[in-house]
Design a protein around this motif. Structure first.
Motif, PDB file in Angstrom:
ATOM      1  N   LEU A 229       0.808  -1.226   0.000  1.00  0.00           N
ATOM      2  CA  LEU A 229       0.000   0.000   0.000  1.00  0.00           C
ATOM      3  C   LEU A 229       0.840   1.275   0.000  1.00  0.00           C
ATOM      4  O   LEU A 229       0.548   2.200  -0.780  1.00  0.00           O
ATOM      5  N   PRO A 230       1.895   1.403   0.831  1.00  0.00           N
ATOM      6  CA  PRO A 230       2.706   2.632   0.761  1.00  0.00           C
ATOM      7  C   PRO A 230       3.368   2.829  -0.600  1.00  0.00           C
ATOM      8  O   PRO A 230       3.525   3.969  -1.056  1.00  0.00           O
ATOM      9  N   LEU A 231       3.746   1.736  -1.254  1.00  0.00           N
ATOM     10  CA  LEU A 231       4.361   1.859  -2.578  1.00  0.00           C
ATOM     11  C   LEU A 231       3.356   2.412  -3.591  1.00  0.00           C
ATOM     12  O   LEU A 231       3.697   3.265  -4.417  1.00  0.00           O
ATOM     13  N   GLU A 232       2.136   1.911  -3.534  1.00  0.00           N
ATOM     14  CA  GLU A 232       1.109   2.427  -4.444  1.00  0.00           C
ATOM     15  C   GLU A 232       0.802   3.893  -4.156  1.00  0.00           C
ATOM     16  O   GLU A 232       0.588   4.689  -5.086  1.00  0.00           O
ATOM     17  N   LEU A 233       0.786   4.261  -2.877  1.00  0.00           N
ATOM     18  CA  LEU A 233       0.556   5.665  -2.517  1.00  0.00           C
ATOM     19  C   LEU A 233       1.674   6.556  -3.027  1.00  0.00           C
ATOM     20  O   LEU A 233       1.432   7.632  -3.609  1.00  0.00           O
ATOM     21  N   GLN A 234       2.923   6.132  -2.826  1.00  0.00           N
ATOM     22  CA  GLN A 234       4.056   6.931  -3.301  1.00  0.00           C
ATOM     23  C   GLN A 234       4.041   7.069  -4.821  1.00  0.00           C
ATOM     24  O   GLN A 234       4.355   8.136  -5.359  1.00  0.00           O
ATOM     25  N   ALA A 235       3.669   6.001  -5.507  1.00  0.00           N
ATOM     26  CA  ALA A 235       3.615   6.072  -6.972  1.00  0.00           C
ATOM     27  C   ALA A 235       2.575   7.090  -7.423  1.00  0.00           C
ATOM     28  O   ALA A 235       2.817   7.874  -8.357  1.00  0.00           O
ATOM     29  N   ARG A 236       1.418   7.091  -6.766  1.00  0.00           N
ATOM     30  CA  ARG A 236       0.386   8.051  -7.132  1.00  0.00           C
ATOM     31  C   ARG A 236       0.817   9.483  -6.813  1.00  0.00           C
ATOM     32  O   ARG A 236       0.594  10.405  -7.621  1.00  0.00           O
ATOM     33  N   GLN A 237       1.430   9.678  -5.684  1.00  0.00           N
ATOM     34  CA  GLN A 237       1.883  11.018  -5.317  1.00  0.00           C
ATOM     35  C   GLN A 237       2.991  11.508  -6.249  1.00  0.00           C
ATOM     36  O   GLN A 237       3.025  12.688  -6.626  1.00  0.00           O
ATOM     37  N   THR A 238       3.889  10.610  -6.626  1.00  0.00           N
ATOM     38  CA  THR A 238       4.958  10.983  -7.556  1.00  0.00           C
ATOM     39  C   THR A 238       4.395  11.360  -8.914  1.00  0.00           C
ATOM     40  O   THR A 238       4.830  12.335  -9.544  1.00  0.00           O
ATOM     41  N   GLN A 239       3.411  10.611  -9.382  1.00  0.00           N
ATOM     42  CA  GLN A 239       2.788  10.926 -10.665  1.00  0.00           C
ATOM     43  C   GLN A 239       2.084  12.283 -10.604  1.00  0.00           C
ATOM     44  O   GLN A 239       2.154  13.072 -11.551  1.00  0.00           O
ATOM     45  N   SER A 240       1.416  12.576  -9.497  1.00  0.00           N
ATOM     46  CA  SER A 240       0.733  13.868  -9.354  1.00  0.00           C
ATOM     47  C   SER A 240       1.739  15.016  -9.313  1.00  0.00           C
ATOM     48  O   SER A 240       1.501  16.080  -9.889  1.00  0.00           O
ATOM     49  N   ALA A 241       2.864  14.804  -8.624  1.00  0.00           N
ATOM     50  CA  ALA A 241       3.893  15.845  -8.574  1.00  0.00           C
ATOM     51  C   ALA A 241       4.459  16.129  -9.961  1.00  0.00           C
ATOM     52  O   ALA A 241       4.704  17.288 -10.325  1.00  0.00           O
ATOM     53  N   LEU A 242       4.670  15.086 -10.750  1.00  0.00           N
ATOM     54  CA  LEU A 242       5.130  15.285 -12.121  1.00  0.00           C
ATOM     55  C   LEU A 242       4.094  16.042 -12.948  1.00  0.00           C
ATOM     56  O   LEU A 242       4.438  16.897 -13.776  1.00  0.00           O
ATOM     57  N   ALA A 243       2.820  15.742 -12.724  1.00  0.00           N
ATOM     58  CA  ALA A 243       1.762  16.441 -13.455  1.00  0.00           C
ATOM     59  C   ALA A 243       1.799  17.940 -13.173  1.00  0.00           C
ATOM     60  O   ALA A 243       1.662  18.769 -14.088  1.00  0.00           O
ATOM     61  N   ILE A 244       2.002  18.319 -11.931  1.00  0.00           N
ATOM     62  CA  ILE A 244       2.061  19.744 -11.568  1.00  0.00           C
ATOM     63  C   ILE A 244       3.264  20.404 -12.227  1.00  0.00           C
ATOM     64  O   ILE A 244       3.173  21.537 -12.731  1.00  0.00           O
ATOM     65  N   LEU A 245       4.405  19.740 -12.231  1.00  0.00           N
ATOM     66  CA  LEU A 245       5.593  20.302 -12.876  1.00  0.00           C
ATOM     67  C   LEU A 245       5.370  20.544 -14.365  1.00  0.00           C
ATOM     68  O   LEU A 245       5.930  21.479 -14.946  1.00  0.00           O
ATOM     69  N   LEU A 246       4.537  19.712 -14.968  1.00  0.00           N
ATOM     70  CA  LEU A 246       4.287  19.808 -16.406  1.00  0.00           C
ATOM     71  C   LEU A 246       3.086  20.680 -16.742  1.00  0.00           C
ATOM     72  O   LEU A 246       2.748  20.848 -17.916  1.00  0.00           O
ATOM     73  N   GLY A 247       2.409  21.210 -15.725  1.00  0.00           N
ATOM     74  CA  GLY A 247       1.247  22.040 -15.988  1.00  0.00           C
ATOM     75  C   GLY A 247       0.012  21.236 -16.335  1.00  0.00           C
ATOM     76  O   GLY A 247      -0.891  21.741 -17.014  1.00  0.00           O
ATOM     77  N   LYS A 248      -0.058  19.988 -15.888  1.00  0.00           N
ATOM     78  CA  LYS A 248      -1.193  19.114 -16.145  1.00  0.00           C
ATOM     79  C   LYS A 248      -1.970  18.901 -14.844  1.00  0.00           C
ATOM     80  O   LYS A 248      -1.416  19.005 -13.748  1.00  0.00           O
ATOM     81  N   THR A 249      -3.239  18.578 -14.980  1.00  0.00           N
ATOM     82  CA  THR A 249      -4.005  18.179 -13.807  1.00  0.00           C
ATOM     83  C   THR A 249      -3.679  16.725 -13.483  1.00  0.00           C
ATOM     84  O   THR A 249      -3.507  15.906 -14.393  1.00  0.00           O
ATOM     85  N   PRO A 250      -3.585  16.377 -12.200  1.00  0.00           N
ATOM     86  CA  PRO A 250      -3.241  14.984 -11.846  1.00  0.00           C
ATOM     87  C   PRO A 250      -4.231  13.969 -12.394  1.00  0.00           C
ATOM     88  O   PRO A 250      -3.862  12.822 -12.675  1.00  0.00           O
ATOM     89  N   GLN A 251      -5.500  14.385 -12.566  1.00  0.00           N
ATOM     90  CA  GLN A 251      -6.510  13.432 -13.010  1.00  0.00           C
ATOM     91  C   GLN A 251      -6.332  13.044 -14.486  1.00  0.00           C
ATOM     92  O   GLN A 251      -6.671  11.937 -14.884  1.00  0.00           O
ATOM     93  N   GLU A 252      -5.802  13.960 -15.296  1.00  0.00           N
ATOM     94  CA  GLU A 252      -5.660  13.674 -16.727  1.00  0.00           C
ATOM     95  C   GLU A 252      -4.285  13.126 -17.086  1.00  0.00           C
ATOM     96  O   GLU A 252      -4.062  12.707 -18.222  1.00  0.00           O
ATOM     97  N   PHE A 253      -3.383  13.106 -16.125  1.00  0.00           N
ATOM     98  CA  PHE A 253      -2.000  12.746 -16.420  1.00  0.00           C
ATOM     99  C   PHE A 253      -1.805  11.247 -16.271  1.00  0.00           C
ATOM    100  O   PHE A 253      -2.111  10.664 -15.227  1.00  0.00           O
ATOM    101  N   VAL A 254      -1.287  10.622 -17.321  1.00  0.00           N
ATOM    102  CA  VAL A 254      -1.064   9.175 -17.323  1.00  0.00           C
ATOM    103  C   VAL A 254       0.356   8.899 -17.797  1.00  0.00           C
ATOM    104  O   VAL A 254       0.839   9.520 -18.751  1.00  0.00           O
ATOM    105  N   LEU A 255       1.033   7.984 -17.110  1.00  0.00           N
ATOM    106  CA  LEU A 255       2.391   7.597 -17.470  1.00  0.00           C
ATOM    107  C   LEU A 255       2.414   6.136 -17.892  1.00  0.00           C
ATOM    108  O   LEU A 255       1.647   5.310 -17.370  1.00  0.00           O
ATOM    109  N   ILE A 256       3.292   5.826 -18.826  1.00  0.00           N
ATOM    110  CA  ILE A 256       3.506   4.441 -19.272  1.00  0.00           C
ATOM    111  C   ILE A 256       4.907   4.024 -18.837  1.00  0.00           C
ATOM    112  O   ILE A 256       5.892   4.703 -19.144  1.00  0.00           O
ATOM    113  N   ALA A 257       4.982   2.927 -18.127  1.00  0.00           N
ATOM    114  CA  ALA A 257       6.240   2.512 -17.502  1.00  0.00           C
ATOM    115  C   ALA A 257       7.261   2.036 -18.528  1.00  0.00           C
ATOM    116  O   ALA A 257       6.915   1.498 -19.589  1.00  0.00           O
ATOM    117  N   GLU A 258       8.520   2.265 -18.205  1.00  0.00           N
ATOM    118  CA  GLU A 258       9.652   1.700 -18.921  1.00  0.00           C
ATOM    119  C   GLU A 258      10.426   0.814 -17.960  1.00  0.00           C
ATOM    120  O   GLU A 258      10.172   0.794 -16.748  1.00  0.00           O
TER     121      GLU A 258
END
Length: 459
Positions: A229-258
């Motif tokens: 559970l903490p790993l999933e929470l951190q992943a979601r928070q990290t994705q939201s932080a990246l969305a803010i840096l890019l000027g995107k809303t967290p809800q519309e921002f989607v990442l594809i893993a490498e």
């Protein structure tokens, strides 16, 4: 008497010139070492490029940073600050030109005394005036230099902000990839714990295990599930932080893993400590602040000296409404000299304040250089240690994989039980999870080294 007056005049000129001359700019004295405290293997090292993030060979990272350069809120804010500084510079440069004013008026008036008839008067007037302040002591030029240096500092701060945002995006992307890998590993561990739970339950029903064994394995399974559970929470928070840096809303921002382990870790040439001052935009900004402070001191000293201004005007006036012909013409010019006699020490203290401010900026600049050198050293140490730790962890993964192969062979031969096999699998997954974390440490160290070295920026 004439000779004495001449000496007094010459002394006065020397005092005025010394008062308006700018003091030489103080620079911090730094004893630069010939090299940094950590020496990396530079056989395959590359020079830092302004597009330094491309060295990681991550297509998604390239797309993220390109998107940030277009619509990152922080970059747009810093761009507006640069625009404001440019407009301030244009305002200051307006003192190079004389001011021109024009006025026109037309009207009538009526006056009436007690017991007498009223008198009516008309007038029309147009005039134009020119005023110019002579920059005899260089005060206006010093103000322009101060604003220009402030503009440079703002531009350099914008470059520093862009570098910080790029580094934050790279670190956030690598963090998200590492969390995806760790989530997969945690899920594999949960699957193993569930299989072990089923085996222990079966052995308990057949009398081969105790209730304590069942409770212990149940607790192990719950622990594995809770660790996910903490790993999933951190992943979601990290994705939201990246969305803010890019000027995107967290809800519309989607990442594809490498694959994190497929991301390249570039070898970087750090150069020498003495080169760092010309490679970091934040240090250039602090030096520009110091140049602005020097100009402010010159302007404050010039304010103590007499001011000279020139003005000229021309006008036409007539005693009829909306008519200037026939008219009375007037023109004239004025050359004025003004000197403040007493203002409670305001100008003197303003000069002292400017000098104190410059002394503070010298110390701040000195500290900024020391901190920058420390950041590079820390990044080099982290780069070196994390690389060696990853090599050690890779050996651990290799040995864990070998242990799993042996356990599988013994299990097939009937010489080992399933619990030992599952424990070997879990050990391998945990070793792989640690390897992911070590690769993340190496990538973050590389990003920090790029950032501390200026990211390919040069003065």
């Amino acid at each position: 008497m004439y000779l004495f007056s001449k000496k007094i005049a010459l002394a006065s000129c020397m005092i005025l010139l010394s008062a308006c001359s700018a003091a030489p700019s103080e620079k911090p004295l730094i004893n630069y070492a010939n090299a940094y405290s950590v020496t990396l293997n530079t056989t395959a090292a590359i020079q830092i490029d302004s597009d330094w993030w491309q060295a990681f060979a991550s297509p998604t990272l390239n797309e993220l940073i390109q998107l940030a350069q277009q619509q990152s809120p922080d970059l747009l804010i810093s761009a507006e600050r640069v625009r404001q500084a440019e407009l301030q510079m244009r305002i200051a440069n307006a003192t190079l030109f004389p001011s021109l004013t024009a006025t026109a008026s037309s009207g009538e008036s009526r006056t009436k005394a007690d017991g007498q008839g009223s008198e009516r008067g008309e007038s029309t007037r147009a005039s134009i005036g020119v005023n110019y302040e002579v920059d005899l002591w260089g005060g206006l030029a010093a103000n322009r230099s101060a604003v220009k240096a402030g503009f440079d500092a703002t531009r350099y701060d914008q470059d520093a902000a862009a570098l910080s945002i790029q580094a934050a995006i790279a670190s956030g992307w690598f963090q998200w990839l590492a969390l995806q890998e760790r989530i997969v590993t945690a899920q594999k561990n949960i699957v193993i714990a569930e299989r072990v739970q089923r085996i222990v339950d079966a052995r308990f029903r057949n009398g081969a295990a105790t209730a304590a064994d069942v409770a212990q394995q149940k607790n192990n399974l719950l622990t594995q599930r809770a660790a996910l559970l903490p790993l999933e929470l951190q992943a979601r928070q990290t994705q939201s932080a990246l969305a803010i840096l890019l000027g995107k809303t967290p809800q519309e921002f989607v990442l594809i893993a490498e694959n994190l382990l497929a991301v390249a870790v570039p070898q970087i040439t750090p150069g020498t400590p003495a080169e760092l001052i010309a490679r970091r935009p934040d240090l250039a900004a602090r030096e520009a602040d110091l140049a602005a402070a020097d100009a402010d001191i010159h302007a404050a000293r010039a304010a103590l000296l007499p001011g000279i201004s020139f003005s000229a005007s021309a006008s036409k006036s007539a005693s009829e409404l909306f008519a200037l012909n026939p008219a009375t013409q007037a023109s004239g010019w004025t050359l004025s000299l003004a000197q403040t006699i007493f203002n409670g020490g305001r100008l003197v203290n303003q000069r002292r304040l400017s000098e104190a401010r410059r002394a503070e900026l010298v110390l701040q600049y000195h500290k900024a250089i020391l901190v920058a050198l420390q950041e590079v050293d820390n990044a080099l140490v982290s780069t070196d240690i994390s690389a060696r730790q990853e090599v050690s962890q890779q050996e651990i993964v290799t040995n864990a994989a070998r242990s799993l192969r042996l356990s599988e062979a013994r299990y097939r031969e009937g010489t080992d039980d399933l619990l030992s096999l599952l424990e070997a699998q879990r050990s391998l997954f945990q070793a792989q999870d640690s390897l992911v974390q070590q690769r993340l440490s190496r990538l973050n160290a590389a990003v920090e080294l790029y950032k501390s070295l200026g990211g390919g920026w040069n003065l």
